[in-house]
Motif scaffolding. Structure first.
Motif, PDB file in Angstrom:
ATOM      1  N   ALA A 128      -3.403  -2.192   0.512  1.00 36.78           N
ATOM      2  CA  ALA A 128      -2.094  -1.679   0.940  1.00 36.78           C
ATOM      3  C   ALA A 128      -2.252  -0.306   1.603  1.00 36.78           C
ATOM      4  O   ALA A 128      -1.654  -0.038   2.654  1.00 36.78           O
ATOM      5  CB  ALA A 128      -1.144  -1.605  -0.245  1.00 36.78           C
ATOM      6  N   ALA A 129      -3.079   0.555   1.020  1.00 41.84           N
ATOM      7  CA  ALA A 129      -3.293   1.899   1.572  1.00 41.84           C
ATOM      8  C   ALA A 129      -3.936   1.838   2.958  1.00 41.84           C
ATOM      9  O   ALA A 129      -3.739   2.745   3.774  1.00 41.84           O
ATOM     10  CB  ALA A 129      -4.145   2.725   0.615  1.00 41.84           C
ATOM     11  N   ALA A 130      -4.669   0.785   3.245  1.00 42.47           N
ATOM     12  CA  ALA A 130      -5.283   0.625   4.564  1.00 42.47           C
ATOM     13  C   ALA A 130      -4.253   0.255   5.635  1.00 42.47           C
ATOM     14  O   ALA A 130      -4.491   0.464   6.822  1.00 42.47           O
ATOM     15  CB  ALA A 130      -6.377  -0.438   4.504  1.00 42.47           C
ATOM     16  N   HIS A 131      -3.119  -0.277   5.219  1.00 41.31           N
ATOM     17  CA  HIS A 131      -2.097  -0.724   6.171  1.00 41.31           C
ATOM     18  C   HIS A 131      -0.899   0.209   6.272  1.00 41.31           C
ATOM     19  O   HIS A 131      -0.075   0.070   7.184  1.00 41.31           O
ATOM     20  CB  HIS A 131      -1.609  -2.128   5.802  1.00 41.31           C
ATOM     21  CG  HIS A 131      -2.626  -3.176   6.085  1.00 41.31           C
ATOM     22  ND1 HIS A 131      -2.852  -3.683   7.340  1.00 41.31           N
ATOM     23  CD2 HIS A 131      -3.515  -3.795   5.267  1.00 41.31           C
ATOM     24  CE1 HIS A 131      -3.813  -4.579   7.293  1.00 41.31           C
ATOM     25  NE2 HIS A 131      -4.233  -4.666   6.044  1.00 41.31           N
ATOM     26  N   PHE A 132      -0.772   1.139   5.341  1.00 42.22           N
ATOM     27  CA  PHE A 132       0.376   2.043   5.311  1.00 42.22           C
ATOM     28  C   PHE A 132      -0.118   3.466   5.122  1.00 42.22           C
ATOM     29  O   PHE A 132      -1.036   3.698   4.324  1.00 42.22           O
ATOM     30  CB  PHE A 132       1.313   1.685   4.141  1.00 42.22           C
ATOM     31  CG  PHE A 132       1.874   0.303   4.212  1.00 42.22           C
ATOM     32  CD1 PHE A 132       3.020   0.046   4.962  1.00 42.22           C
ATOM     33  CD2 PHE A 132       1.273  -0.747   3.539  1.00 42.22           C
ATOM     34  CE1 PHE A 132       3.540  -1.240   5.038  1.00 42.22           C
ATOM     35  CE2 PHE A 132       1.785  -2.036   3.605  1.00 42.22           C
ATOM     36  CZ  PHE A 132       2.930  -2.278   4.359  1.00 42.22           C
ATOM     37  N   ASP A 133       0.501   4.427   5.833  1.00 43.77           N
ATOM     38  CA  ASP A 133       0.159   5.815   5.528  1.00 43.77           C
ATOM     39  C   ASP A 133       0.764   6.157   4.169  1.00 43.77           C
ATOM     40  O   ASP A 133       1.480   5.341   3.578  1.00 43.77           O
ATOM     41  CB  ASP A 133       0.604   6.767   6.652  1.00 43.77           C
ATOM     42  CG  ASP A 133       2.120   6.891   6.820  1.00 43.77           C
ATOM     43  OD1 ASP A 133       2.868   6.809   5.813  1.00 43.77           O
ATOM     44  OD2 ASP A 133       2.555   7.109   7.966  1.00 43.77           O
ATOM     45  N   GLU A 134       0.471   7.344   3.641  1.00 43.99           N
ATOM     46  CA  GLU A 134       0.903   7.663   2.273  1.00 43.99           C
ATOM     47  C   GLU A 134       2.415   7.603   2.097  1.00 43.99           C
ATOM     48  O   GLU A 134       2.899   7.131   1.076  1.00 43.99           O
ATOM     49  CB  GLU A 134       0.367   9.033   1.848  1.00 43.99           C
ATOM     50  CG  GLU A 134      -1.094   8.998   1.479  1.00 43.99           C
ATOM     51  CD  GLU A 134      -1.572  10.291   0.846  1.00 43.99           C
ATOM     52  OE1 GLU A 134      -0.824  11.296   0.825  1.00 43.99           O
ATOM     53  OE2 GLU A 134      -2.716  10.281   0.352  1.00 43.99           O
ATOM     54  N   THR A 135       3.164   8.083   3.085  1.00 43.59           N
ATOM     55  CA  THR A 135       4.630   8.049   2.976  1.00 43.59           C
ATOM     56  C   THR A 135       5.129   6.613   3.007  1.00 43.59           C
ATOM     57  O   THR A 135       5.991   6.231   2.211  1.00 43.59           O
ATOM     58  CB  THR A 135       5.276   8.877   4.096  1.00 43.59           C
ATOM     59  OG1 THR A 135       4.799  10.231   3.992  1.00 43.59           O
ATOM     60  CG2 THR A 135       6.794   8.857   3.998  1.00 43.59           C
ATOM     61  N   GLU A 136       4.588   5.805   3.918  1.00 44.22           N
ATOM     62  CA  GLU A 136       4.978   4.393   3.979  1.00 44.22           C
ATOM     63  C   GLU A 136       4.630   3.677   2.678  1.00 44.22           C
ATOM     64  O   GLU A 136       5.429   2.891   2.165  1.00 44.22           O
ATOM     65  CB  GLU A 136       4.270   3.690   5.138  1.00 44.22           C
ATOM     66  CG  GLU A 136       4.722   4.133   6.510  1.00 44.22           C
ATOM     67  CD  GLU A 136       3.854   3.556   7.612  1.00 44.22           C
ATOM     68  OE1 GLU A 136       4.413   3.239   8.678  1.00 44.22           O
ATOM     69  OE2 GLU A 136       2.621   3.414   7.419  1.00 44.22           O
ATOM     70  N   LEU A 137       3.456   3.960   2.152  1.00 36.02           N
ATOM     71  CA  LEU A 137       3.035   3.325   0.902  1.00 36.02           C
ATOM     72  C   LEU A 137       3.951   3.740  -0.245  1.00 36.02           C
ATOM     73  O   LEU A 137       4.341   2.910  -1.070  1.00 36.02           O
ATOM     74  CB  LEU A 137       1.578   3.676   0.586  1.00 36.02           C
ATOM     75  CG  LEU A 137       0.959   3.002  -0.632  1.00 36.02           C
ATOM     76  CD1 LEU A 137       1.064   1.480  -0.556  1.00 36.02           C
ATOM     77  CD2 LEU A 137      -0.493   3.438  -0.785  1.00 36.02           C
ATOM     78  N   ALA A 138       4.338   4.995  -0.257  1.00 30.59           N
ATOM     79  CA  ALA A 138       5.277   5.462  -1.285  1.00 30.59           C
ATOM     80  C   ALA A 138       6.607   4.737  -1.158  1.00 30.59           C
ATOM     81  O   ALA A 138       7.232   4.371  -2.165  1.00 30.59           O
ATOM     82  CB  ALA A 138       5.475   6.971  -1.166  1.00 30.59           C
ATOM     83  N   ARG A 139       7.044   4.465   0.069  1.00 24.97           N
ATOM     84  CA  ARG A 139       8.298   3.728   0.286  1.00 24.97           C
ATOM     85  C   ARG A 139       8.167   2.275  -0.184  1.00 24.97           C
ATOM     86  O   ARG A 139       9.090   1.726  -0.790  1.00 24.97           O
ATOM     87  CB  ARG A 139       8.717   3.789   1.740  1.00 24.97           C
ATOM     88  CG  ARG A 139       9.119   5.185   2.174  1.00 24.97           C
ATOM     89  CD  ARG A 139       9.809   5.195   3.520  1.00 24.97           C
ATOM     90  NE  ARG A 139      10.035   6.539   3.982  1.00 24.97           N
ATOM     91  CZ  ARG A 139      10.889   7.407   3.457  1.00 24.97           C
ATOM     92  NH1 ARG A 139      11.608   7.048   2.412  1.00 24.97           N
ATOM     93  NH2 ARG A 139      11.041   8.608   3.961  1.00 24.97           N
ATOM     94  N   VAL A 140       7.034   1.650   0.085  1.00 22.49           N
ATOM     95  CA  VAL A 140       6.799   0.275  -0.364  1.00 22.49           C
ATOM     96  C   VAL A 140       6.823   0.223  -1.897  1.00 22.49           C
ATOM     97  O   VAL A 140       7.477  -0.641  -2.488  1.00 22.49           O
ATOM     98  CB  VAL A 140       5.472  -0.278   0.208  1.00 22.49           C
ATOM     99  CG1 VAL A 140       5.068  -1.575  -0.481  1.00 22.49           C
ATOM    100  CG2 VAL A 140       5.594  -0.488   1.717  1.00 22.49           C
ATOM    101  N   ILE A 141       6.120   1.161  -2.529  1.00 24.01           N
ATOM    102  CA  ILE A 141       6.114   1.205  -3.997  1.00 24.01           C
ATOM    103  C   ILE A 141       7.524   1.422  -4.525  1.00 24.01           C
ATOM    104  O   ILE A 141       7.945   0.764  -5.479  1.00 24.01           O
ATOM    105  CB  ILE A 141       5.140   2.289  -4.505  1.00 24.01           C
ATOM    106  CG1 ILE A 141       3.700   1.890  -4.174  1.00 24.01           C
ATOM    107  CG2 ILE A 141       5.322   2.522  -6.003  1.00 24.01           C
ATOM    108  CD1 ILE A 141       2.684   3.009  -4.358  1.00 24.01           C
ATOM    109  N   SER A 142       8.277   2.314  -3.896  1.00 20.46           N
ATOM    110  CA  SER A 142       9.665   2.564  -4.309  1.00 20.46           C
ATOM    111  C   SER A 142      10.507   1.300  -4.201  1.00 20.46           C
ATOM    112  O   SER A 142      11.292   0.986  -5.105  1.00 20.46           O
ATOM    113  CB  SER A 142      10.285   3.675  -3.452  1.00 20.46           C
ATOM    114  OG  SER A 142       9.584   4.879  -3.611  1.00 20.46           O
ATOM    115  N   ALA A 143      10.337   0.574  -3.104  1.00 23.32           N
ATOM    116  CA  ALA A 143      11.085  -0.676  -2.915  1.00 23.32           C
ATOM    117  C   ALA A 143      10.747  -1.686  -4.010  1.00 23.32           C
ATOM    118  O   ALA A 143      11.635  -2.350  -4.554  1.00 23.32           O
ATOM    119  CB  ALA A 143      10.781  -1.265  -1.536  1.00 23.32           C
ATOM    120  N   ILE A 144       9.476  -1.781  -4.355  1.00 21.87           N
ATOM    121  CA  ILE A 144       9.046  -2.720  -5.397  1.00 21.87           C
ATOM    122  C   ILE A 144       9.647  -2.334  -6.747  1.00 21.87           C
ATOM    123  O   ILE A 144      10.144  -3.188  -7.493  1.00 21.87           O
ATOM    124  CB  ILE A 144       7.502  -2.776  -5.476  1.00 21.87           C
ATOM    125  CG1 ILE A 144       6.913  -3.322  -4.176  1.00 21.87           C
ATOM    126  CG2 ILE A 144       7.058  -3.614  -6.673  1.00 21.87           C
ATOM    127  CD1 ILE A 144       5.408  -3.100  -4.028  1.00 21.87           C
TER     128      ILE A 144
END
Length: 169
Positions: A128-144
């Motif tokens: 996941a970290a390879a496909h999303f920058d840190e802010t995007e990854l934080a948003r994905v985690i938040s959505a989950i």
């Protein structure tokens, strides 16, 4: 004699619809409003298509019929295809329907949603970290995290699926 056509045209009797157990929003409105604010924050600046896929997949895993109904209808109203929604329950075997970013987010969604199986594996997080920058990854985690909270509310209070209508875009 009853024919096959008669059987097909006969009125189908469906199982009785269950009633909700508890109107949580009415009983603890401040909590419900806080959840809505959390939802708004989680949805901010995340790709809506990805957000819908995350919400539908977590809801499938959690057996949240109300949320599957709601988020599938929202996704369809916003242009998602029936085929991608139908294939979502078997996304690992239907990888060609999704982008690599979506696949990484779905894998992370499953790992976070079934956290009781242990932990989020390093390889899932790294993908996941390879496909999303840190802010995007934080948003994905938040959505989950948010959809898992909503699933637990809806399943526990037994919110009834089938009555949701998406708002016009």
């Amino acid at each position: 004699m009853t024919t096959h056509t008669d059987t097909l045209t006969a009125k189908t009797e469906y199982a009785h619809e269950h009633a909700p157990r508890l109107p949580l929003a009415e009983r603890v409105p401040e909590f419900y409003r806080a959840m809505l604010r959390l939802e708004t924050a989680a949805a901010k600046d995340i790709d809506p298509t990805l957000y819908h896929l995350i919400k539908i997949r977590a809801s499938q895993i959690n057996h949240c019929a109300f949320c599957i109904d709601m988020h599938s209808k929202d996704a369809l109203a916003e242009g998602e295809t029936v085929e991608r929604i139908v294939q979502l329950s078997a996304w690992q075997e239907s990888r060609h329907f999704y982008t690599e970013r979506e696949l990484a987010a779905l894998d992370l969604t499953e790992a976070v949603t079934v956290l009781t199986d242990g932990f989020v594996p390093d390889e899932v997080y790294a993908r996941a970290a390879a496909h999303f920058d840190e802010t995007e990854l934080a948003r994905v985690i938040s959505a989950i995290v948010v959809i898992n909270a909503w699933n637990r509310i809806a399943v526990t209070t037994r919110m009834t699926p089938g009555h949701y209508t998406p708002r016009p875009a």
